[in-house]
Design an enzyme around this catalytic site. Structure first.
Site, PDB file in Angstrom:
ATOM      1  N   THR A 123       0.823  -1.209   0.000  1.00 15.81           N
ATOM      2  CA  THR A 123       0.000   0.000   0.000  1.00 15.81           C
ATOM      3  C   THR A 123       0.857   1.259   0.000  1.00 15.81           C
ATOM      4  OG1 THR A 123      -1.534   1.293   1.394  1.00 15.81           O
ATOM      5  CG2 THR A 123      -0.082  -0.234   2.524  1.00 15.81           C
ATOM      6  N   ASP A 124       0.303   2.338  -0.539  1.00 18.02           N
ATOM      7  CA  ASP A 124       1.004   3.621  -0.489  1.00 18.02           C
ATOM      8  C   ASP A 124       1.043   4.207   0.920  1.00 18.02           C
ATOM      9  OD1 ASP A 124      -1.665   4.360  -0.262  1.00 18.02           O
ATOM     10  OD2 ASP A 124      -1.612   5.877  -1.845  1.00 18.02           O
ATOM     11  N   GLU A 125       0.285   3.634   1.848  1.00 14.45           N
ATOM     12  CA  GLU A 125       0.278   4.152   3.219  1.00 14.45           C
ATOM     13  C   GLU A 125       1.624   3.979   3.914  1.00 14.45           C
ATOM     14  OE1 GLU A 125      -3.127   3.610   5.704  1.00 14.45           O
ATOM     15  OE2 GLU A 125      -4.403   3.098   3.999  1.00 14.45           O
ATOM     16  N   TYR A 148      -1.443  -0.232  11.143  1.00 12.86           N
ATOM     17  CA  TYR A 148      -1.614  -0.942   9.871  1.00 12.86           C
ATOM     18  C   TYR A 148      -0.454  -0.675   8.921  1.00 12.86           C
ATOM     19  CZ  TYR A 148      -2.997  -1.496   5.002  1.00 12.86           C
ATOM     20  OH  TYR A 148      -2.996  -1.797   3.664  1.00 12.86           O
ATOM     21  N   LYS A 152       2.529  -3.176   7.378  1.00 14.74           N
ATOM     22  CA  LYS A 152       2.787  -3.366   5.945  1.00 14.74           C
ATOM     23  C   LYS A 152       4.205  -2.944   5.584  1.00 14.74           C
ATOM     24  CE  LYS A 152       0.461  -4.639   3.122  1.00 14.74           C
ATOM     25  NZ  LYS A 152       0.258  -6.024   2.606  1.00 14.74           N
TER      26      LYS A 152
END
Length: 280
Positions: A123-125, A148, A152
């Site tokens: 994810t870009d998060e 989260y 990741k």
């Protein structure tokens, strides 16, 4: 080619399996999914009878099971993950177990079996929050701000480490916010739609001006396909929609389509560590 897809009964995973079955009818697809609250076998009901498709209910943290499923597999597409930021704030440990430990168990099993390609879907998060301008690139420093995204990020670094240490052929993809069919209704768009259908208001965090880049799930699946077949081991590939919208813009779009007005919006306290803007 035989492909193991983890998390294939989830939102992105089920769309990806459908994409692969339609585009590569000779491929064998093995779907490993624990069927947690957001996994649903019905997402793939129409291909259950396909002789090139098989489903196994199981946990990516079950090392013996994962080892047994790697026989004959050429590639792994790893999508299984805990993915809801709000849930990670209330129960970070579950995210460490699945996203970090589960990824390491998969990597270890795949390495032992000489898997040709391991695509880790992220994810870009992991990049944290952008300012008012600029875009994430593959060289953007990692700066996760939620449990989260921290989990990741850790799993991304394990995938990277297996390439750097063992020359095991990992590839990492990092996508922006997905939307589309079969999305579990804890995510913004389906959550708001179901609330409005039920006559309830829709909660908007803070001022509603947090920005996300929206990516249609079928486009994401096409990009994962491209990385699987054309990507270079050890590389990171950002996947975005070039489609920035504030949360309030999305809210008002959904309201308009549902025939509702501003009276259906309920502003709530912003969540801790809420990133202001993502863009790829």
């Amino acid at each position: 080619m035989k492909i193991l897809v983890t998390g294939g009964c989830g939102f992105i995973g089920s769309n990806l399996i459908r994409h692969l079955v339609e585009k590569y009818p000779a491929y064998q697809i093995l779907n490993l999914d624990l069927l947690t609250y957001c996994g649903n076998k019905e997402n793939l009901a129409e291909i259950e009878g396909n002789p090139h498709y098989a489903f196994v209910q199981g946990d990516i943290c079950d090392r013996p099971l994962v080892q047994s499923l790697m026989n004959g597999v050429a590639a792994v597409l790893h999508l299984a993950a805990e993915s809801h930021v709000d849930r990670s704030i209330s129960d970070p440990e579950a995210f460490v177990r699945t996203n970090v430990m589960g990824t390491q168990i998969l990597l270890d099993a795949a390495k032992k079996h000489g898997i040709e390609r391991f695509v880790h879907v992220s994810t870009d998060e992991v990049y944290g929050s952008l300012g008012a301008t600029g875009l994430f690139t593959e060289e953007t420093p990692l700066a996760p701000n939620s449990p989260y995204s921290a989990s990741k990020t850790s799993s991304d670094l394990f995938a990277r480490a297996y390439w750097e240490t063992f020359r095991f052929p990992t590839l990492i993809t990092r996508c922006s916010n997905n939307y589309g069919p079969y999305q579990f209704p804890e995510k913004l768009i389906p959550f708001f739609v179901t609330n409005l259908v039920d006559g309830e208001s829709v909660p908007v965090y803070g001022d509603g001006l947090n920005v996300r880049d929206w990516l249609y799930v079928a486009d994401h699946c096409s990009a994962i396909d491209a990385v699987l077949h054309q990507g270079k081991p050890g590389e990171v590939y950002n996947i975005g929609g070039n489609n920035e919208r504030t949360n309030l813009e999305i809210t008002r779009k959904v309201l308009g389509l549902m025939g509702k007005g501003e009276e259906s919006v309920r502003y709530v306290q912003d969540r801790p560590g809420h990133d202001r803007r993502y863009a790829i």
